[in-house]
Design an enzyme around this catalytic site. Sequence first.
Site, PDB file in Angstrom:
ATOM      1  N   SER A 119      12.268  43.059   9.849  1.00  0.00           N
ATOM      2  CA  SER A 119      13.355  42.848   8.904  1.00  0.00           C
ATOM      3  C   SER A 119      14.665  42.775   9.658  1.00  0.00           C
ATOM      4  O   SER A 119      14.925  43.596  10.546  1.00  0.00           O
ATOM      5  CB  SER A 119      13.396  43.985   7.873  1.00  0.00           C
ATOM      6  OG  SER A 119      14.442  43.787   6.947  1.00  0.00           O
ATOM      7  N   HIS A 151      25.627  41.444   9.536  1.00  0.00           N
ATOM      8  CA  HIS A 151      26.913  41.533   8.849  1.00  0.00           C
ATOM      9  C   HIS A 151      28.025  41.135   9.830  1.00  0.00           C
ATOM     10  O   HIS A 151      28.479  41.960  10.631  1.00  0.00           O
ATOM     11  CB  HIS A 151      27.172  42.958   8.342  1.00  0.00           C
ATOM     12  CG  HIS A 151      26.265  43.377   7.238  1.00  0.00           C
ATOM     13  ND1 HIS A 151      26.328  42.832   5.973  1.00  0.00           N
ATOM     14  CD2 HIS A 151      25.259  44.299   7.207  1.00  0.00           C
ATOM     15  CE1 HIS A 151      25.417  43.397   5.198  1.00  0.00           C
ATOM     16  NE2 HIS A 151      24.754  44.282   5.923  1.00  0.00           N
ATOM     17  N   HIS A 209      20.006  37.688   5.802  1.00  0.00           N
ATOM     18  CA  HIS A 209      18.858  38.595   5.799  1.00  0.00           C
ATOM     19  C   HIS A 209      17.592  37.776   5.987  1.00  0.00           C
ATOM     20  O   HIS A 209      17.481  36.647   5.484  1.00  0.00           O
ATOM     21  CB  HIS A 209      18.801  39.341   4.467  1.00  0.00           C
ATOM     22  CG  HIS A 209      17.430  39.848   4.110  1.00  0.00           C
ATOM     23  ND1 HIS A 209      16.590  39.176   3.244  1.00  0.00           N
ATOM     24  CD2 HIS A 209      16.746  40.953   4.510  1.00  0.00           C
ATOM     25  CE1 HIS A 209      15.458  39.844   3.123  1.00  0.00           C
ATOM     26  NE2 HIS A 209      15.527  40.925   3.875  1.00  0.00           N
ATOM     27  N   ASN A 229      13.090  38.495   6.612  1.00  0.00           N
ATOM     28  CA  ASN A 229      11.980  39.394   6.926  1.00  0.00           C
ATOM     29  C   ASN A 229      10.660  38.665   6.767  1.00  0.00           C
ATOM     30  O   ASN A 229      10.543  37.701   6.001  1.00  0.00           O
ATOM     31  CB  ASN A 229      12.018  40.662   6.064  1.00  0.00           C
ATOM     32  CG  ASN A 229      11.494  40.447   4.666  1.00  0.00           C
ATOM     33  OD1 ASN A 229      10.295  40.525   4.406  1.00  0.00           O
ATOM     34  ND2 ASN A 229      12.393  40.165   3.737  1.00  0.00           N
ATOM     35  N   VAL A 230       9.699  39.108   7.542  1.00  0.00           N
ATOM     36  CA  VAL A 230       8.316  38.645   7.430  1.00  0.00           C
ATOM     37  C   VAL A 230       7.437  39.879   7.518  1.00  0.00           C
ATOM     38  O   VAL A 230       7.718  40.801   8.297  1.00  0.00           O
ATOM     39  CB  VAL A 230       7.933  37.623   8.516  1.00  0.00           C
ATOM     40  CG1 VAL A 230       8.551  36.259   8.223  1.00  0.00           C
ATOM     41  CG2 VAL A 230       8.368  38.088   9.900  1.00  0.00           C
ATOM     42  N   ARG A 231       6.384  39.920   6.704  1.00  0.00           N
ATOM     43  CA  ARG A 231       5.605  41.152   6.615  1.00  0.00           C
ATOM     44  C   ARG A 231       4.152  40.844   6.252  1.00  0.00           C
ATOM     45  O   ARG A 231       3.825  39.785   5.709  1.00  0.00           O
ATOM     46  CB  ARG A 231       6.220  42.086   5.579  1.00  0.00           C
ATOM     47  CG  ARG A 231       6.344  41.466   4.202  1.00  0.00           C
ATOM     48  CD  ARG A 231       7.133  42.358   3.248  1.00  0.00           C
ATOM     49  NE  ARG A 231       7.227  41.760   1.918  1.00  0.00           N
ATOM     50  CZ  ARG A 231       8.163  40.900   1.539  1.00  0.00           C
ATOM     51  NH1 ARG A 231       9.101  40.538   2.400  1.00  0.00           N
ATOM     52  NH2 ARG A 231       8.168  40.393   0.317  1.00  0.00           N
ATOM     53  N   HIS A 270      19.412  25.085   3.538  1.00  0.00           N
ATOM     54  CA  HIS A 270      18.270  24.737   2.702  1.00  0.00           C
ATOM     55  C   HIS A 270      17.427  23.612   3.312  1.00  0.00           C
ATOM     56  O   HIS A 270      16.209  23.582   3.090  1.00  0.00           O
ATOM     57  CB  HIS A 270      18.742  24.382   1.295  1.00  0.00           C
ATOM     58  CG  HIS A 270      18.998  25.595   0.460  1.00  0.00           C
ATOM     59  ND1 HIS A 270      17.996  26.251  -0.228  1.00  0.00           N
ATOM     60  CD2 HIS A 270      20.142  26.309   0.239  1.00  0.00           C
ATOM     61  CE1 HIS A 270      18.511  27.298  -0.856  1.00  0.00           C
ATOM     62  NE2 HIS A 270      19.798  27.357  -0.584  1.00  0.00           N
ATOM     63  N   GLY A 300       9.237  56.580   4.711  1.00  0.00           N
ATOM     64  CA  GLY A 300       9.683  55.924   5.929  1.00  0.00           C
ATOM     65  C   GLY A 300      10.948  56.558   6.494  1.00  0.00           C
ATOM     66  O   GLY A 300      11.547  57.465   5.904  1.00  0.00           O
ATOM     67  N   ARG A 301      11.368  56.059   7.633  1.00  0.00           N
ATOM     68  CA  ARG A 301      12.550  56.603   8.308  1.00  0.00           C
ATOM     69  C   ARG A 301      13.803  56.095   7.585  1.00  0.00           C
ATOM     70  O   ARG A 301      14.088  54.891   7.581  1.00  0.00           O
ATOM     71  CB  ARG A 301      12.559  56.165   9.775  1.00  0.00           C
ATOM     72  CG  ARG A 301      13.731  56.720  10.584  1.00  0.00           C
ATOM     73  CD  ARG A 301      13.577  56.327  12.051  1.00  0.00           C
ATOM     74  NE  ARG A 301      14.613  56.936  12.865  1.00  0.00           N
ATOM     75  CZ  ARG A 301      15.695  56.281  13.287  1.00  0.00           C
ATOM     76  NH1 ARG A 301      15.882  55.017  12.952  1.00  0.00           N
ATOM     77  NH2 ARG A 301      16.579  56.893  14.052  1.00  0.00           N
TER      78      ARG A 301
END
Length: 320
Positions: free
Chosen positions: A105, A109, A119, A121-123, A158, A272-273
């Site tokens: 993730s 900024h 932003h 993320n891949v999961r 896009h 989680g942390r």
Amino acid sequence: MKMDFVASVDSRAVLAYLSELQDRLTEALEVTDGIAVFHEDIWERFTADDSTLAGGGRSRVLREGALFEQAGINLSHVTGTRLPPSATAQRPELAGCHFEAMGVSLVVHPRNPYVPTSHANVRFFNASKQDVEPVWWFGGGFDLTPYYGFAEDCVHWHRTAQAACEPFGPQVYPDYKQRCDEYFFLKHRNEPRGIGGLFFDDLNEGGFARCFAFMRSVGEHFLPAYLPIVERRREQPYGEREREFQLYRRGRYVEFNLVYDRGTLFGLQSGGRTESILMSLPPRVRWEYDWRPEPGSPEARLHEFFLQPRDWLNRAATLP
């Protein structure tokens, strides 16, 4: 059949890719900033009785750079025997499953208000239960949150998102663009967080190899989507007015992440942390009661034109 299904899922290959992706994102953002470097924390997650190692992660945070006020790139790999409510709300059959979740993730900024926040993320998620066929899926995407809108930036963003999806079918980009518009939406404000991008979740159609390839394509297209916009806007002069508006709009980012974001809720509910989970929040932000932009101003145009669902690949639709 069940044995073949399990053998086709290679979570080690996914984890290896995610680790390498984090390294490449780290290097690229450090080069782009030119001064600051990421500081790394290695963390481990234990079960409730602190007796069993249950994964961990690698958090990297860059602060007070020449370009980036703060940027974070997290790699996490956690396991457990009980899914949190955020994961089972849509899938009650997963209650009591052993699970494995991993992902990268990223949140950036920038300091200059003309450079948008972004932003990505891949999961990957895998759950199993005795006498029940394993369940797995991929998720992720990327989205852009400008403070001052530029049509050429939105079009480039896009078009690159479309290029990530193109090898997988003509309907993939419009479907995942729409999902992104729907997901990154602040219901209590009745407004989108930004100009969208891609969002996909629960992806397992077509088999593991195809889904893994799509996740990689999304991961590979983030930098080509974002960095040209950064280079185009990074030297644009700004003053206190623009900076104050940026901090005000960052408040919307905070509201979304703490109220709606599934990844934030999953991380907090699964133990989680906390520092790694909340590294997505901006370092400086402000709220102002019932603030309204001056009519006809660039600040007003952000909401009136840019923060509206729009077909950014249609030239006519991109003209203010």
